[in-house]
Design a protein around this motif. Structure first.
Motif, PDB file in Angstrom:
ATOM      1  N   LEU A  73       0.487  12.902  -0.736  1.00 34.91           N
ATOM      2  CA  LEU A  73       0.451  13.659   0.487  1.00 34.91           C
ATOM      3  C   LEU A  73       1.627  13.421   1.477  1.00 34.91           C
ATOM      4  N   GLU A  74       1.999  12.172   1.450  1.00 31.89           N
ATOM      5  CA  GLU A  74       3.407  11.915   2.438  1.00 31.89           C
ATOM      6  C   GLU A  74       4.568  12.530   1.907  1.00 31.89           C
ATOM      7  N   LEU A  75       4.630  12.647   0.791  1.00 33.24           N
ATOM      8  CA  LEU A  75       5.924  13.241   0.112  1.00 33.24           C
ATOM      9  C   LEU A  75       5.729  14.841   0.191  1.00 33.24           C
ATOM     10  N   VAL A  76       4.584  15.205   0.297  1.00 35.44           N
ATOM     11  CA  VAL A  76       4.355  16.993   0.472  1.00 35.44           C
ATOM     12  C   VAL A  76       4.665  16.962   1.955  1.00 35.44           C
ATOM     13  N   LYS A  77       4.228  16.191   2.792  1.00 39.71           N
ATOM     14  CA  LYS A  77       4.477  16.262   4.212  1.00 39.71           C
ATOM     15  C   LYS A  77       5.985  16.090   4.622  1.00 39.71           C
ATOM     16  N   VAL A 104      -9.506  -8.232 -12.365  1.00 42.61           N
ATOM     17  CA  VAL A 104      -9.659  -9.757 -11.964  1.00 42.61           C
ATOM     18  C   VAL A 104      -9.106  -9.947 -10.761  1.00 42.61           C
ATOM     19  N   SER A 105      -7.711  -9.425 -10.490  1.00 40.98           N
ATOM     20  CA  SER A 105      -7.220  -9.902  -9.316  1.00 40.98           C
ATOM     21  C   SER A 105      -6.390  -8.455  -8.745  1.00 40.98           C
ATOM     22  N   ARG A 106      -6.329  -8.356  -7.616  1.00 44.01           N
ATOM     23  CA  ARG A 106      -5.645  -7.146  -7.101  1.00 44.01           C
ATOM     24  C   ARG A 106      -4.243  -7.402  -6.316  1.00 44.01           C
ATOM     25  N   GLU A 107      -3.285  -6.744  -6.904  1.00 39.74           N
ATOM     26  CA  GLU A 107      -2.088  -6.735  -6.032  1.00 39.74           C
ATOM     27  C   GLU A 107      -1.914  -5.735  -4.921  1.00 39.74           C
ATOM     28  N   ALA A 108      -1.184  -6.333  -4.081  1.00 42.19           N
ATOM     29  CA  ALA A 108      -1.022  -5.393  -2.797  1.00 42.19           C
ATOM     30  C   ALA A 108      -0.165  -4.206  -3.106  1.00 42.19           C
ATOM     31  N   LEU A 109      -0.803  -2.924  -2.679  1.00 38.45           N
ATOM     32  CA  LEU A 109      -0.093  -1.899  -3.166  1.00 38.45           C
ATOM     33  C   LEU A 109       0.471  -1.073  -1.934  1.00 38.45           C
ATOM     34  N   SER A 110       1.733  -0.704  -1.902  1.00 35.23           N
ATOM     35  CA  SER A 110       2.524  -0.236  -0.875  1.00 35.23           C
ATOM     36  C   SER A 110       2.741   1.277  -1.011  1.00 35.23           C
ATOM     37  N   THR A 111       2.072   2.058  -0.178  1.00 35.34           N
ATOM     38  CA  THR A 111       2.697   3.710   0.051  1.00 35.34           C
ATOM     39  C   THR A 111       3.852   3.943  -0.314  1.00 35.34           C
ATOM     40  N   ARG A 112       4.810   3.213   0.430  1.00 35.96           N
ATOM     41  CA  ARG A 112       6.340   3.569   0.335  1.00 35.96           C
ATOM     42  C   ARG A 112       6.630   3.469  -1.073  1.00 35.96           C
ATOM     43  N   GLU A 113       6.464   2.039  -1.614  1.00 39.49           N
ATOM     44  CA  GLU A 113       6.681   2.011  -2.908  1.00 39.49           C
ATOM     45  C   GLU A 113       6.117   3.006  -3.896  1.00 39.49           C
ATOM     46  N   ARG A 114       5.103   3.263  -3.742  1.00 46.91           N
ATOM     47  CA  ARG A 114       4.505   4.402  -4.666  1.00 46.91           C
ATOM     48  C   ARG A 114       5.044   5.691  -4.533  1.00 46.91           C
ATOM     49  N   MET A 115       5.528   6.162  -3.237  1.00 43.51           N
ATOM     50  CA  MET A 115       6.206   7.318  -3.076  1.00 43.51           C
ATOM     51  C   MET A 115       7.539   7.594  -4.013  1.00 43.51           C
ATOM     52  N   SER A 116       8.055   5.996  -4.073  1.00 45.16           N
ATOM     53  CA  SER A 116       9.374   5.849  -4.639  1.00 45.16           C
ATOM     54  C   SER A 116       9.196   5.997  -6.248  1.00 45.16           C
ATOM     55  N   ASP A 117       8.031   5.601  -6.864  1.00 47.93           N
ATOM     56  CA  ASP A 117       7.433   5.751  -8.016  1.00 47.93           C
ATOM     57  C   ASP A 117       7.242   7.167  -8.460  1.00 47.93           C
ATOM     58  N   VAL A 118       6.323   7.849  -7.302  1.00 45.55           N
ATOM     59  CA  VAL A 118       6.305   9.167  -7.923  1.00 45.55           C
ATOM     60  C   VAL A 118       7.618  10.044  -7.976  1.00 45.55           C
TER      61      VAL A 118
END
Length: 232
Positions: free
Chosen positions: A206-210, A159-173
């Motif tokens: 991929l960024e974490l692997v890099k 219904v709605s999309r939240e802005a997703l941050s790659t840096r935040e997702r890296m921390s989540d991973v």
């Protein structure tokens, strides 16, 4: 047939060779024949101008003496063994034969431990390490395509999309990999986030692997891909 001096280690070795060659009983040496063959050897060496060791000439004289003594008449009252001119020669030949057999036996032993010493060191707490195959980019993309396919199933429900941050997702991973164990690659994605969430998670991995913070591993080629945090 020519026999050269280098083949023998001394006059006793030559005599033993002549006796063995004709299968003669060492206790009953035909002195005349052996002397003839021995002198033939000495004459051969002299004819080719090879210098003979003095001990070969001494043995030649000894054989000549024994041969002459064998020709003399012997008293019947004297025991044959004590009066046999060959007794001393036979004793020396038997003794030489024993030492020669012992030397050949030693020479037949394994060189390891005799001439060669193999060093041996105990490895300090050596642990076997399993070599894992490299994860091919094609296999990562195939896993990614499977996750995207699952994400598309939930796209119509957004219904709605939240802005997703790659840096935040890296921390989540990294938080999910905090335990240090292996986590299946596909379990790091949330299909309910749709294609955008899958892409952001993929870019974060991929960024974490890099940055060498995580590594992708497989137990064998074409097996499922797993992710784990690298040790500090």
């Amino acid at each position: 047939m020519e026999v050269f001096l280098e083949a023998f280690e001394g006059p006793l070795d030559l005599l033993l060779y002549l006796i063995r060659k004709q299968n003669i009983n060492i206790l009953d040496i035909p002195v005349a024949e052996i002397t003839r063959q021995y002198m033939g050897y000495v004459e051969l060496m002299q004819s080719v101008r090879l210098e003979l060791a003095a001990e070969y000439l001494v043995m030649a004289a000894m054989l000549a003496e024994i041969k002459s003594r064998m020709l003399l008449p012997r008293a019947e009252t004297v025991e044959d063994e004590e009066d046999d001119p060959r007794a001393e020669l036979i004793r020396r030949l038997q003794e030489y034969e024993r030492f020669k057999a012992a030397a050949e036996g030693i020479d037949g032993l394994s060189r390891v431990g005799r001439d060669v010493v193999v060093p041996k060191l105990d490895a300090p707490e050596a642990r076997a390490r399993k070599l894992l195959p490299d994860v091919a980019l094609e296999e990562i993309l195939m896993s990614m395509a499977e996750v995207l396919r699952r994400g598309d199933m939930f796209e119509s429900h957004q219904v709605s999309r939240e802005a997703l941050s790659t840096r935040e997702r890296m921390s989540d991973v990294l938080e999910r990999l905090k335990g240090g164990g292996f986590v299946p690659f596909v379990e790091l994605f949330t299909a309910e986030e749709g294609r955008l969430g899958v892409v952001v998670t993929f870019m974060a991995i991929l960024e974490l692997v890099k940055e060498s913070l995580v590594e992708l591993v497989q137990n064998e080629p074409f097996a499922a891909i797993h992710v784990r945090a690298r040790a500090e």
